[in-house]
Design a protein around this motif. Structure first.
Motif, short mmCIF file in Angstrom:
data_model
loop_
_atom_site.label_atom_id
_atom_site.label_comp_id
_atom_site.label_asym_id
_atom_site.label_seq_id
_atom_site.Cartn_x
_atom_site.Cartn_y
_atom_site.Cartn_z
N GLN A 198 9.87 24.10 113.38
CA GLN A 198 9.92 23.16 114.50
C GLN A 198 9.93 23.89 115.83
N GLY A 199 9.23 25.00 115.90
CA GLY A 199 9.09 25.74 117.15
C GLY A 199 7.74 25.45 117.78
N SER A 200 7.45 26.15 118.87
CA SER A 200 6.15 25.96 119.52
C SER A 200 5.92 27.04 120.56
N ALA A 207 15.09 25.09 113.57
CA ALA A 207 15.19 24.79 112.15
C ALA A 207 14.63 25.94 111.32
N SER A 208 14.88 25.87 110.02
CA SER A 208 14.30 26.84 109.09
C SER A 208 14.04 26.13 107.76
N PHE A 227 15.12 33.54 99.28
CA PHE A 227 15.85 33.26 100.52
C PHE A 227 17.33 33.62 100.42
N GLU A 228 17.73 34.35 99.40
CA GLU A 228 19.09 34.84 99.31
C GLU A 228 19.26 36.01 100.27
N GLY A 271 20.15 34.42 114.79
CA GLY A 271 19.80 33.07 115.20
C GLY A 271 20.82 32.05 114.78
N GLU A 272 20.89 31.81 113.46
CA GLU A 272 21.69 30.71 112.94
C GLU A 272 23.13 30.72 113.40
#
Length: 397
Positions: free
Chosen positions: A223-225, A185-186, A322-323, A374-375
């Motif tokens: 939501q990483g770890s 997620a981001s 975030f653009e 990533g995305e």
């Protein structure tokens, strides 16, 4: 009156006693220690700032001695933190490391201390993340001190050649080496993949031809770890691993290495030059690569002025809005900057906004030899095929 002390007296606490700087060697661009005069200058400024903290009418000059040494140390740490923020601001860093609060009122005894606490709302999402990370890291350090981490390194898997893997992939395919991101997620996009199995995704990336992997370790916003990082390393994935974390403290570098990282991310928008120098020195000592991320011309110039930088990431995403604009990569690699990068043999990594073969071709022509994506691939039902679609051809081994 023996029960009270001058607030100014707190400035006599030794500068070397400040825990936030006590274990931090000071490096110049050549790696040598800074002159003693520089340290004294910083200490003197801290003293001056402590004296200037009194109210105009002098009503806040006294505080209860209950635990005078502890109170003085905490106030000194606050003063040093303010000085660090000033240094960062002088280098164009707009991200504040922590909310601009002063010492708690408890430390000024029965007298009211006028604190200037305006602006305690983060100015953008990156600043919010950094403020949260400051608290998180402090709590983690209490649970696992650096001495414990250093012992854990004895059992950590050996560091692998992250930069070498990117160079090899670039030579093998004629295309930028791929750092494929294991990302659930981001903050800007929300959840990218519901059925998220980090090891399964990592295997698909490796099968598709990724040279390296980037693993998000921030929990609250991505939501990483670190458990994901450790699981991927333990699963036998051969691709070197980048710990994608918001590094603000050297402790995090040791922690990432203990979990199997081969490289870490340093963000120039957050870290002053001295921190970047210091942290890259630690990385070399531990065998880690350091991907130093920049977003604009000023950050690029700062990083190019630091000796020993081997890997620079250009993030095409504006961290305030975030653009995304991939022409940012071309802009930062034009002219003298691009020539300096070629002379120093620095690998440039294009980041954010890369979805098509045309995007990859654009940043490659601008001068990048690696891309971090990533995305556009993690959202694919089959990430292996997603890599083929991204490059317009099969780049697997």
């Amino acid at each position: 009156m023996e029960a009270v002390m001058s607030f100014r007296a707190t400035s006599r606490v030794s500068f070397q006693a400040v825990s936030s700087l006590n274990n931090r060697p000071k490096f110049t661009s050549s790696g040598m220690s800074l002159p003693i005069s520089r340290t004294l200058m910083v200490e003197q400024k801290c003293r001056i700032r402590a004296q200037q903290s009194d109210s105009k009418d002098g009503s806040a000059t006294l505080s209860t001695v209950g635990d005078s040494e502890g109170d003085a140390l905490k106030i000194k740490e606050w003063e040093v933190a303010r000085l660090q923020d000033e240094i960062a601001a002088s280098q164009g860093i707009r991200i504040r490391r922590r909310p601009p609060t002063g010492p708690p009122l408890h430390y000024v005894g029965p007298f009211e201390f006028p604190l200037q606490n305006e602006g305690n709302t983060p100015c953008n999402i990156l600043e919010e993340i950094v403020w949260n990370k400051d608290v998180e890291v402090s709590q983690r350090k209490e649970r696992r001190p650096l001495s414990v981490l250093k012992k854990a390194l004895e059992n950590a898997p050996p560091a692998r050649d992250f930069i070498g893997a990117l160079r090899e992939a670039n030579l093998r395919t004629g295309l930028p080496g791929l750092i494929a991101e294991v990302k659930k997620a981001s903050p800007s996009r929300g959840v990218l993949r519901e059925n998220f199995d980090p090891v399964e995704i990592a295997r698909a990336y490796e099968k598709g031809g990724a040279a390296c992997l980037s693993v998000l370790t921030d929990e609250k916003y991505f939501q990483g770890s670190f458990e994901n990082l450790e699981a991927i390393r333990s699963a036998g994935i051969k691709c070197p691993l980048l710990c994608k974390e918001f590094i603000i403290d050297a402790w995090q570098i040791y922690y990432a290495r203990s979990k199997g990282a081969d490289a870490i991310l340093l963000i120039a928008a957050v870290l002053p030059d001295l921190d970047i120098r210091y942290m890259t020195q630690i990385c070399k000592m531990l065998g880690l690569a350091a991907l130093v991320e920049v977003h604009d011309e000023r950050e690029m110039d700062r990083v190019l002025g630091i000796d020993g930088i081997e890997l620079i990431g250009i993030n095409n995403r504006d961290l305030g809005t975030f653009e995304v604009d991939i022409s940012n990569t071309k802009k930062l690699l034009e002219g003298e900057r691009g020539e300096m990068i070629r002379q120093k043999d620095i690998i440039v990594v294009g980041e954010s906004g890369l979805f098509t073969p045309a995007d990859i071709a654009y940043v490659q022509q601008a001068g990048v030899k690696a891309v971090l994506v990533g995305e556009s691939i993690v959202k694919q039902s089959d990430p292996t095929k997603g890599i083929t679609g991204l490059f317009g051809k099969d780049i697997s081994f």
